[in-house]
Design an enzyme around this catalytic site. Structure first.
Site, PDB file in Angstrom:
ATOM      1  N   HIS A   1      35.303  83.153  40.977  1.00 56.88           N
ATOM      2  CA  HIS A   1      35.691  82.205  39.934  1.00 56.88           C
ATOM      3  C   HIS A   1      35.928  80.808  40.499  1.00 56.88           C
ATOM      4  CE1 HIS A   1      37.108  85.440  36.865  1.00 56.88           C
ATOM      5  NE2 HIS A   1      35.824  85.528  37.177  1.00 56.88           N
TER       6      HIS A   1
ATOM      7  N   GLU B   1      38.414  78.712  40.087  1.00 53.43           N
ATOM      8  CA  GLU B   1      39.748  78.514  40.650  1.00 53.43           C
ATOM      9  C   GLU B   1      39.825  79.083  42.064  1.00 53.43           C
ATOM     10  OE1 GLU B   1      38.772  80.030  37.756  1.00 53.43           O
ATOM     11  OE2 GLU B   1      40.588  80.498  36.633  1.00 53.43           O
TER      12      GLU B   1
ATOM     13  N   CYS C   1      42.026  84.002  34.623  1.00 61.16           N
ATOM     14  CA  CYS C   1      42.119  85.451  34.512  1.00 61.16           C
ATOM     15  C   CYS C   1      43.318  85.928  35.331  1.00 61.16           C
ATOM     16  CB  CYS C   1      40.829  86.112  35.000  1.00 61.16           C
ATOM     17  SG  CYS C   1      40.624  86.115  36.794  1.00 61.16           S
TER      18      CYS C   1
ATOM     19  N   CYS D   1      42.942  85.319  39.116  1.00 56.18           N
ATOM     20  CA  CYS D   1      43.081  83.906  39.489  1.00 56.18           C
ATOM     21  C   CYS D   1      44.515  83.425  39.303  1.00 56.18           C
ATOM     22  CB  CYS D   1      42.101  83.047  38.704  1.00 56.18           C
ATOM     23  SG  CYS D   1      40.387  83.266  39.268  1.00 56.18           S
TER      24      CYS D   1
END
Length: 162
Positions: free
Chosen positions: A79, A81, A117, A120
């Site tokens: 991801h 992040e 999420c 993250c």
């Protein structure tokens, strides 16, 4: 000429970073900032050296109809992040802000109710990031104080998704 406010300036940068994303579902861009200086950026994509979903033409989560926010262990990508966090040193991240913009790959619209999420969120908490700015429209955004994620731990309630 009116200058762009700083929050939207950094969210605009995150939107540009998202353009490098390789996910067939959503393109996210992340920008880490501390003391008005960009520390790092990240976008959604497969680990270095591996084929991206856009290269193989398939998303396993879409193929299996996995709902948004669930079963990320199936995903090929790292991801945005996480990639931004991986690229920064923790001492620079402590007290920093994360700017996150998500774009729907199929429509080009902003992701509605975008949020990190659960995986993250844990990385953001441990990295020492203080605030997360999430883009809703070209000019509107939400600000999340990361201590809210610590104090309101959805994982204790078995909450999935967003």
């Amino acid at each position: 000429m009116k200058r762009r406010d700083k929050v939207n300036y950094y969210l605009d940068l995150a939107e540009v970073v998202a353009q490098r994303g390789t996910c067939l579902r959503k393109k996210y861009g992340a920008v880490l900032v501390k003391n008005d200086e960009v520390i790092s950026t990240g976008y959604v994509g497969a680990p270095r050296g591996r084929k991206n979903c856009c290269d193989i033409g398939e998303c396993i989560r879409s193929k299996l109809n996995v709902p948004r926010g669930e079963r990320y262990e199936l995903c090929r990508s790292v991801h945005a992040e996480a990639n931004a966090i991986i690229s920064a040193s923790r001492d620079k991240m402590i007290g920093s802000s994360l700017y996150l913009t998500g774009i729907e790959s199929d429509t080009g619209e902003y992701v509605k109710n975008a949020v990190c999420c659960s995986m993250c969120k844990r990385m953001v908490i441990n990295s020492g990031i203080k605030d997360v700015y999430l883009r809703d429209t070209k000019d509107a955004y939400r600000l999340i104080d990361v201590t809210e994620w610590i104090e309101n731990d959805e994982s204790l309630e078995g909450v999935f998704g967003y």
